[in-house]
Design a protein around this motif. Sequence first.
Motif, PDB file in Angstrom:
ATOM      1  N   PRO A   1     -48.017 102.715 -30.945  1.00 25.77           N
ATOM      2  CA  PRO A   1     -46.772 102.734 -29.732  1.00 25.77           C
ATOM      3  C   PRO A   1     -45.973 101.509 -29.871  1.00 25.77           C
ATOM      4  CG  PRO A   1     -49.101 103.052 -28.946  1.00 25.77           C
ATOM      5  CD  PRO A   1     -49.174 102.632 -30.397  1.00 25.77           C
ATOM      6  N   LEU A   2     -44.681 101.769 -29.362  1.00 26.63           N
ATOM      7  CA  LEU A   2     -43.551 101.043 -29.296  1.00 26.63           C
ATOM      8  C   LEU A   2     -44.067 100.039 -28.106  1.00 26.63           C
ATOM      9  CD1 LEU A   2     -40.194 102.478 -30.091  1.00 26.63           C
ATOM     10  CD2 LEU A   2     -41.415 100.732 -31.373  1.00 26.63           C
ATOM     11  N   LEU A   3     -44.512 101.121 -27.083  1.00 21.05           N
ATOM     12  CA  LEU A   3     -44.657 100.585 -25.620  1.00 21.05           C
ATOM     13  C   LEU A   3     -45.767 101.447 -25.180  1.00 21.05           C
ATOM     14  CD1 LEU A   3     -43.483  98.472 -23.438  1.00 21.05           C
ATOM     15  CD2 LEU A   3     -42.189 100.247 -22.690  1.00 21.05           C
ATOM     16  N   ASP A   4     -46.683 101.183 -24.274  1.00 26.76           N
ATOM     17  CA  ASP A   4     -47.717 102.033 -23.594  1.00 26.76           C
ATOM     18  C   ASP A   4     -47.862 101.538 -22.191  1.00 26.76           C
ATOM     19  OD1 ASP A   4     -49.894 103.207 -22.806  1.00 26.76           O
ATOM     20  OD2 ASP A   4     -51.050 103.075 -24.466  1.00 26.76           O
ATOM     21  N   THR A   5     -47.337 102.181 -21.191  1.00 23.92           N
ATOM     22  CA  THR A   5     -47.477 101.784 -19.915  1.00 23.92           C
ATOM     23  C   THR A   5     -48.442 102.542 -18.843  1.00 23.92           C
ATOM     24  OG1 THR A   5     -45.885 103.473 -18.948  1.00 23.92           O
ATOM     25  CG2 THR A   5     -44.845 101.428 -20.153  1.00 23.92           C
ATOM     26  N   VAL A   6     -49.056 103.434 -19.612  1.00 21.39           N
ATOM     27  CA  VAL A   6     -50.270 104.228 -19.176  1.00 21.39           C
ATOM     28  C   VAL A   6     -51.193 103.345 -18.343  1.00 21.39           C
ATOM     29  CG1 VAL A   6     -51.535 106.246 -18.980  1.00 21.39           C
ATOM     30  CG2 VAL A   6     -49.598 106.195 -20.477  1.00 21.39           C
ATOM     31  N   ARG A   7     -51.388 103.331 -17.003  1.00 21.44           N
ATOM     32  CA  ARG A   7     -52.508 102.624 -16.370  1.00 21.44           C
ATOM     33  C   ARG A   7     -52.698 103.433 -14.821  1.00 21.44           C
ATOM     34  NH1 ARG A   7     -47.371 101.259 -15.448  1.00 21.44           N
ATOM     35  NH2 ARG A   7     -46.741 100.048 -13.422  1.00 21.44           N
ATOM     36  N   GLU A   8     -53.488 102.555 -14.255  1.00 22.64           N
ATOM     37  CA  GLU A   8     -53.709 103.016 -13.005  1.00 22.64           C
ATOM     38  C   GLU A   8     -52.515 102.504 -12.033  1.00 22.64           C
ATOM     39  OE1 GLU A   8     -57.588 102.365 -11.171  1.00 22.64           O
ATOM     40  OE2 GLU A   8     -58.607 103.652 -13.015  1.00 22.64           O
ATOM     41  N   ILE A   9     -52.156 103.651 -11.287  1.00 22.35           N
ATOM     42  CA  ILE A   9     -50.683 103.294 -10.622  1.00 22.35           C
ATOM     43  C   ILE A   9     -51.027 104.013  -9.044  1.00 22.35           C
ATOM     44  CG2 ILE A   9     -49.011 102.774 -12.260  1.00 22.35           C
ATOM     45  CD1 ILE A   9     -48.201 105.856 -12.006  1.00 22.35           C
ATOM     46  N   PRO A  10     -50.370 103.203  -8.232  1.00 20.37           N
ATOM     47  CA  PRO A  10     -50.329 103.803  -6.929  1.00 20.37           C
ATOM     48  C   PRO A  10     -49.357 105.069  -6.976  1.00 20.37           C
ATOM     49  CG  PRO A  10     -49.064 101.782  -6.766  1.00 20.37           C
ATOM     50  CD  PRO A  10     -49.711 102.030  -7.829  1.00 20.37           C
TER      51      PRO A  10
ATOM     52  N   VAL B   1     -53.688 112.815  -2.735  1.00 25.37           N
ATOM     53  CA  VAL B   1     -53.507 112.117  -4.114  1.00 25.37           C
ATOM     54  C   VAL B   1     -52.788 110.436  -3.718  1.00 25.37           C
ATOM     55  CG1 VAL B   1     -52.382 111.653  -6.100  1.00 25.37           C
ATOM     56  CG2 VAL B   1     -52.985 113.860  -5.461  1.00 25.37           C
ATOM     57  N   ALA B   2     -53.622 109.455  -3.751  1.00 26.14           N
ATOM     58  CA  ALA B   2     -53.297 108.123  -3.491  1.00 26.14           C
ATOM     59  C   ALA B   2     -52.809 107.485  -4.649  1.00 26.14           C
ATOM     60  CB  ALA B   2     -54.271 107.275  -2.810  1.00 26.14           C
ATOM     61  N   ASP B   3     -53.507 108.033  -5.853  1.00 32.82           N
ATOM     62  CA  ASP B   3     -53.056 107.061  -6.872  1.00 32.82           C
ATOM     63  C   ASP B   3     -53.273 107.934  -8.317  1.00 32.82           C
ATOM     64  OD1 ASP B   3     -56.116 106.989  -7.242  1.00 32.82           O
ATOM     65  OD2 ASP B   3     -55.711 105.011  -5.850  1.00 32.82           O
ATOM     66  N   LEU B   4     -52.818 107.463  -9.392  1.00 31.85           N
ATOM     67  CA  LEU B   4     -52.923 108.391 -10.666  1.00 31.85           C
ATOM     68  C   LEU B   4     -53.384 107.276 -11.934  1.00 31.85           C
ATOM     69  CD1 LEU B   4     -49.429 109.697 -10.190  1.00 31.85           C
ATOM     70  CD2 LEU B   4     -51.566 111.187 -10.348  1.00 31.85           C
ATOM     71  N   TYR B   5     -53.665 107.876 -13.106  1.00 34.51           N
ATOM     72  CA  TYR B   5     -53.873 107.141 -14.143  1.00 34.51           C
ATOM     73  C   TYR B   5     -52.657 107.780 -14.933  1.00 34.51           C
ATOM     74  CZ  TYR B   5     -55.329 105.192 -18.556  1.00 34.51           C
ATOM     75  OH  TYR B   5     -55.265 104.599 -19.860  1.00 34.51           O
ATOM     76  N   GLY B   6     -51.513 106.856 -14.850  1.00 33.58           N
ATOM     77  CA  GLY B   6     -50.267 107.815 -15.423  1.00 33.58           C
ATOM     78  C   GLY B   6     -49.164 106.597 -15.954  1.00 33.58           C
ATOM     79  N   GLY B   7     -48.356 107.128 -16.749  1.00 31.34           N
ATOM     80  CA  GLY B   7     -47.077 106.363 -17.390  1.00 31.34           C
ATOM     81  C   GLY B   7     -46.803 107.085 -18.653  1.00 31.34           C
ATOM     82  N   SER B   8     -46.348 106.240 -19.445  1.00 29.27           N
ATOM     83  CA  SER B   8     -45.690 107.046 -20.886  1.00 29.27           C
ATOM     84  C   SER B   8     -46.225 106.045 -21.910  1.00 29.27           C
ATOM     85  CB  SER B   8     -44.045 106.841 -20.719  1.00 29.27           C
ATOM     86  OG  SER B   8     -43.639 107.445 -19.757  1.00 29.27           O
ATOM     87  N   VAL B   9     -46.225 106.872 -23.126  1.00 33.06           N
ATOM     88  CA  VAL B   9     -46.440 106.222 -24.209  1.00 33.06           C
ATOM     89  C   VAL B   9     -45.193 106.343 -25.326  1.00 33.06           C
ATOM     90  CG1 VAL B   9     -48.041 105.760 -26.142  1.00 33.06           C
ATOM     91  CG2 VAL B   9     -48.851 106.652 -24.086  1.00 33.06           C
ATOM     92  N   PHE B  10     -44.562 105.308 -25.590  1.00 30.63           N
ATOM     93  CA  PHE B  10     -43.464 105.448 -26.407  1.00 30.63           C
ATOM     94  C   PHE B  10     -43.544 105.067 -28.134  1.00 30.63           C
ATOM     95  CE2 PHE B  10     -41.764 104.327 -22.260  1.00 30.63           C
ATOM     96  CZ  PHE B  10     -40.771 105.194 -21.941  1.00 30.63           C
ATOM     97  N   TYR B  11     -43.081 105.969 -28.671  1.00 27.39           N
ATOM     98  CA  TYR B  11     -43.256 105.898 -30.238  1.00 27.39           C
ATOM     99  C   TYR B  11     -41.931 105.904 -30.906  1.00 27.39           C
ATOM    100  CZ  TYR B  11     -47.569 107.865 -28.845  1.00 27.39           C
ATOM    101  OH  TYR B  11     -48.787 108.344 -28.300  1.00 27.39           O
ATOM    102  N   SER B  12     -41.758 105.181 -32.064  1.00 31.34           N
ATOM    103  CA  SER B  12     -40.575 105.243 -32.766  1.00 31.34           C
ATOM    104  C   SER B  12     -39.989 106.657 -33.465  1.00 31.34           C
ATOM    105  CB  SER B  12     -40.525 104.019 -34.102  1.00 31.34           C
ATOM    106  OG  SER B  12     -41.325 104.641 -34.844  1.00 31.34           O
ATOM    107  N   ASP B  13     -38.933 106.315 -33.818  1.00 38.45           N
ATOM    108  CA  ASP B  13     -38.345 107.648 -34.465  1.00 38.45           C
ATOM    109  C   ASP B  13     -39.145 108.247 -35.559  1.00 38.45           C
ATOM    110  OD1 ASP B  13     -37.655 105.513 -36.003  1.00 38.45           O
ATOM    111  OD2 ASP B  13     -35.570 106.006 -36.406  1.00 38.45           O
TER     112      ASP B  13
END
Length: 449
Positions: free
Chosen positions: A284-293, A199-211
């Motif tokens: 989402p409040l913030l969405d950081t999911v993307r291609e990452i090493p 595994v060299a990279d991933l499509y990964g991260g977090s999606v944040f939502y409000s309360d």
Amino acid sequence: MSIPGTDELTAALAGSLLPAPDLTPFNPAFPIHPTALISAAHEQDVATAVAWAARHGLRVGVLATGHGLNAPVEGDTLMITTQRMTGVRIDPGARTATIAAGTRWAQVIEQAAPYGLAPINGSSSAVGAIGYTLGGGSGPLSRTYGFAADHVRRARLVDCRGEVHAIDAESDPELFWALRGGKGNFGVVTELEIDLMPVADLYGGSVFYSDAATHDVLHAFAGWSTGLPERVSTASVALLRLPPSPALPEPLRGRFVVQVRYAHLDGAGPGAELLAPMRAVAEPLLDTVREIPYTAVDSIHQDPVDPLPFWDGGAGLTGLPPAAVDALLEVAGPGRDIPVPLVEVRLHGGAMARPPAVPNAVTGRDAAYCLSAIGLMTEDTSPVTPGLIDDIVGAVAPWHSVSVPFNLIGPATVERVAGLWNEQDHARLLAVKHRVDPAGLFGGGHTIA
Ligand SMILES: Cc1cc2nc3c(=O)[nH]c(=O)nc-3n(C[C@H](O)[C@H](O)[C@H](O)COP(=O)(O)OP(=O)(O)OC[C@H]3O[C@@H](n4cnc5c(N)ncnc54)[C@H](O)[C@@H]3O)c2cc1C
């Protein structure tokens, strides 16, 4: 120092005796006042120290990073820190890493990455590779590749007499079975050889939502997660109570938020398609999911990096039906003002549910999900936090699976530890324990007795 024999120990060590305050564990919630504390420089120091402890009738504790401290260490104990024993050797042809006792995952990840390889580390690369692996080890690649302990090829272990053994499936099959899942109960592991994954990279991260979206996101996650293929190596949802720290992105600061953690191994195409229904649940409040090493794997869970006094607990879950989600929201949802910064439900299944090529003592394989909760242990909160963690874990008791990953049970009684295995496997573990550690030197707060 006034302990009889200490001079003899000091003279024999390449490492050193330390005053206990020099320890800086990740979890400072538990006092550490051992009879003596040594900082081992290499395997021979560990052997010398264990033999010395055995002669003086002391138990032996091991501390690498202190992420797993779960009980006070007081008296009648020689504590060995492995923090100086770091080192990683990668064999790209064999796809293995050989790691020393005090190595953190970050070091392994960094050295494996140039070869397009990755270990089965956990959610935080600051955790110690050895302690994590001996406790099973479930992380961002586990749904696809299994538990970390499923990929151990060989170990070097200092036993209760201070003798060093190389252990694998041929040399001592029963100890090799027990060691991979039974944690630090059998000796001090000075080195592990583990498999690395391509595994060299991933499509990964977090999606944040409000309360405000908590109810919808949790219920949607429960339905969505049941149908995910194994190439989704991570799917989890967390309820976070975040501090007003300037280190956090502005939309998350000081808020209750819901975080969906996600990783897919086949890039943005299939990864985004599968994530789309969750992304659409709320704005989402913030969405950081993307291609990452793979070297950015910590950005999936975004665990705390600074020391944190905590009390944790966990349970395996057979499923996550709507009633279980509601039960969880009742005790840990945004309506409650509690010192519990994290409650996570992590999807298991896939390779985690299958027995490994060489069977081991890993627990939690039967869980469809794993719940874990972390509460703050400050002066103000410590009287209530353990009870709150019990309440959260207890709220979903009707859906508890038979067992839970050893690493995630938190402070536990001997009975609770024993209950991680069925009777037959527990008896098998005890037989190994009585053979290799009859006086019960090892195990710390998680003793198999
Ligand atoms: C922020 C955070 C995130 C985490 N994420 C995950 C996760 O994603 N998946 C998961 O499975 N777990 C996770 N854990 C739990 C973690 O794997 C365990 O707490 C693990 O025991 C930590 O090992 P350590 O060596 O870093 O900690 P330490 O506190 O230094 O050691 C804990 C125990 O490990 C054993 N041990 C350590 N080194 C040795 C050795 N050389 N020989 C024999 N025994 C040894 C001992 O029993 C020791 O008491 C997480 C914990 C934290 C705090």
